[in-house]
Enzyme design. Sequence first.
Site, short mmCIF file in Angstrom:
data_model
loop_
_atom_site.label_atom_id
_atom_site.label_comp_id
_atom_site.label_asym_id
_atom_site.label_seq_id
_atom_site.Cartn_x
_atom_site.Cartn_y
_atom_site.Cartn_z
N LYS A 146 0.86 -1.18 0.00
CA LYS A 146 0.00 0.00 0.00
C LYS A 146 0.89 1.23 0.00
O LYS A 146 1.39 1.67 1.01
CB LYS A 146 -0.90 0.06 1.23
CG LYS A 146 -1.98 1.12 1.05
CD LYS A 146 -2.40 1.83 2.31
CE LYS A 146 -1.57 3.00 2.70
NZ LYS A 146 -1.56 4.14 1.75
N GLU A 188 10.51 2.02 9.75
CA GLU A 188 11.49 3.07 9.39
C GLU A 188 10.77 4.40 9.59
O GLU A 188 9.88 4.74 8.81
CB GLU A 188 11.91 2.92 7.93
CG GLU A 188 12.62 1.63 7.60
CD GLU A 188 14.02 1.55 8.18
OE1 GLU A 188 14.53 2.57 8.68
OE2 GLU A 188 14.59 0.46 8.15
N CYS A 238 13.79 11.89 5.55
CA CYS A 238 13.76 11.42 6.94
C CYS A 238 15.12 11.58 7.61
O CYS A 238 15.21 11.82 8.80
CB CYS A 238 13.36 9.95 6.96
SG CYS A 238 14.35 8.92 5.88
N GLU A 251 10.31 16.96 14.19
CA GLU A 251 10.63 16.78 12.77
C GLU A 251 9.76 17.75 11.95
O GLU A 251 8.54 17.71 12.02
CB GLU A 251 10.32 15.34 12.34
CG GLU A 251 10.74 15.06 10.91
CD GLU A 251 10.37 13.66 10.44
OE1 GLU A 251 9.21 13.24 10.62
OE2 GLU A 251 11.24 12.97 9.87
P1 NAD Z 1 2.66 8.80 7.30
O1 NAD Z 1 3.11 8.09 8.53
O2 NAD Z 1 1.59 9.78 7.43
O3 NAD Z 1 2.16 7.74 6.20
C1 NAD Z 1 2.99 6.69 5.75
C2 NAD Z 1 2.11 5.60 5.16
O4 NAD Z 1 1.33 5.04 6.20
C3 NAD Z 1 1.13 6.08 4.10
O5 NAD Z 1 1.03 5.12 3.08
C4 NAD Z 1 -0.18 6.17 4.87
O6 NAD Z 1 -1.32 6.06 4.04
C5 NAD Z 1 -0.05 4.99 5.82
N1 NAD Z 1 -0.86 5.05 7.03
C6 NAD Z 1 -1.36 6.13 7.65
N2 NAD Z 1 -2.07 5.77 8.73
C7 NAD Z 1 -2.04 4.42 8.79
C8 NAD Z 1 -2.58 3.46 9.69
N3 NAD Z 1 -3.31 3.81 10.74
N4 NAD Z 1 -2.33 2.15 9.47
C9 NAD Z 1 -1.58 1.76 8.43
N5 NAD Z 1 -1.05 2.63 7.54
C10 NAD Z 1 -1.25 3.95 7.72
O7 NAD Z 1 3.99 9.42 6.67
P2 NAD Z 1 4.12 10.35 5.40
O8 NAD Z 1 3.58 11.69 5.74
O9 NAD Z 1 3.59 9.64 4.21
O10 NAD Z 1 5.73 10.42 5.25
C11 NAD Z 1 6.53 11.27 6.00
C12 NAD Z 1 7.12 10.55 7.20
O11 NAD Z 1 7.84 9.40 6.77
C13 NAD Z 1 8.16 11.40 7.93
O12 NAD Z 1 7.96 11.30 9.32
C14 NAD Z 1 9.49 10.78 7.55
O13 NAD Z 1 10.52 10.97 8.46
C15 NAD Z 1 9.11 9.35 7.41
N6 NAD Z 1 10.09 8.64 6.58
C16 NAD Z 1 10.98 7.79 7.17
C17 NAD Z 1 11.94 7.14 6.40
C18 NAD Z 1 12.92 6.18 7.02
O14 NAD Z 1 13.53 5.41 6.29
N7 NAD Z 1 13.10 6.16 8.32
C19 NAD Z 1 12.00 7.36 5.03
C20 NAD Z 1 11.08 8.23 4.44
C21 NAD Z 1 10.12 8.86 5.24
#
Ligand code: NAD
Length: 476
Positions: A169, A244, A278, A378
């Site tokens: 997803k 992650e 990130c 962040e």
């Molecule tokens: P997010 O956590 O809002 O969403 C990530 C994914 O999770 C999306 O596909 C979203 O639809 C899904 N999601 C949301 N709620 C959910 C739930 N309750 N159950 C299951 N899935 C759910 O993050 P974002 O805004 O898409 O991305 C930004 C974040 O990602 C930042 O905090 C960034 O630091 C992090 N990030 C981390 C890494 C890493 O490798 N550590 C890499 C890239 C981004």
Amino acid sequence: MKNIDQIYINGEFVKPNGTERFELVNPTTRESFGSVTLGDEQDARRAIAAAKAASASFARSTVQERKDILQRLSDSILERIDELAEANILEYGAPRMASVGRVKLAAGNLIDSMEALENFEFIKYIGKAKVVAEPVGVIGIITPWNASYSQITAKLGAAIAAGCTVVIKPSELSALQTQLLTECIHSAGVPAGVINVVNGLGTTVGAEFTRNSDVAMINFTGSTRVGKEIRRATVDSMKRVTLELGGKSPNIVLDDADFTKAIPAAVRSCFSNNGQACVAGTRLFVPEHRLEEVKRLARETVESIKVGLPSEADTVLGPQVTHKQYLQVQHYIKAGIKEGAELVIGGEGHPDGLEQGYFVKPTVFANVTEEMTIAKEEIFGPVLSILTYKTEEEAINMANNTDYGLGAYISTANLEKANELASRIQAGVVLINGAGFEMKAPFGGFKHSGIGREYGVYGLEDCLEIKTITGFDLKM
Ligand code: NAD
């Protein structure tokens, strides 16, 4: 207009059961360029059933078969590199100069997973036991929007290498990129059901992956907030989780470093991927007595960076991905000003001439203290906080004074000192003197930045269950 109304289940593009439409908006212009029909829980369950059905036979595939699949997946991505890069520019606002590299990175992840299989021992002998590494089962892959292709392929590569089937997803904000990537997956000729892709929201499709007992593991990249929700939601079904998550990575510049290199590099790396990375080094630690010089170098660097249309070849910084992200960055810039940080360059609002998209001003704050919001949370935008230290001991303590622990950067002329500091930093990845990432080596976070490791052999190991067999050579 691009209207995406299909998901990928059991080797076929099919219409989703879900009917909700989600508008796709170009962050550069704020104009709609199409829509995606979102899958629902029923679609998630259909995908999981297909992955489960394919799981037993794929678990028995040979290492060579899996290597061939990884090679074909990588090749089929590279065959459409230009289209994939254009979608990354249109949908995400990635600067052209970075977009092709992003696609290559995604294809490279699959080759790294293939190479991880090269000498991998699925069977080991320990004492009188035979220890067997088996595929964990169906893996639910959930990814964010900031590096959609490579986030998916890093997780997919590890799963395929391990012999696991997957349900994916991706972020709903990456639907066009998802569609193209899925077409690449389809043309790679992977056995039906091994890879399934469902567009949808986290709260519907993602949540179903997380609670469904036929999913053995969740491999998630995203925010720490959602990562914690996922961890809670996986307790009852006892899933493995690789998370992650977010970061607030420190960048320590020691007094003996070449500031004319280290400070511009610190600014540029903080602003990479439009500031939506990130692992960005968003807290820059410099010796107190060098602050004025650092401010000057940081200002000059920002002035040399072109903020502009991502389609233009020399643009370094494009727009934020959504209005929500734009507002989030504005919120933090306001907080920095309100809490008394010194604005070195940038500030609230759009850069001149770029009012139409979600562009923000690349911003540097100095005289930031550890208590300030911009030093703790962040931001996920191009905002750099400069903090000062008097002693190296103080620098390392401040660097570690965070809930996060994803990346860390160190610059110094003294390599022995650099390696000593690296050993004391609480972070999953440490980059010294401008060194780049090693994509075959593990990546992941300490503390609230995550659980588990991705990439190469470590990513593969995260997708395996270990079985110890004694008596395997014992005749009755
Ligand atoms: P997010 O956590 O809002 O969403 C990530 C994914 O999770 C999306 O596909 C979203 O639809 C899904 N999601 C949301 N709620 C959910 C739930 N309750 N159950 C299951 N899935 C759910 O993050 P974002 O805004 O898409 O991305 C930004 C974040 O990602 C930042 O905090 C960034 O630091 C992090 N990030 C981390 C890494 C890493 O490798 N550590 C890499 C890239 C981004």
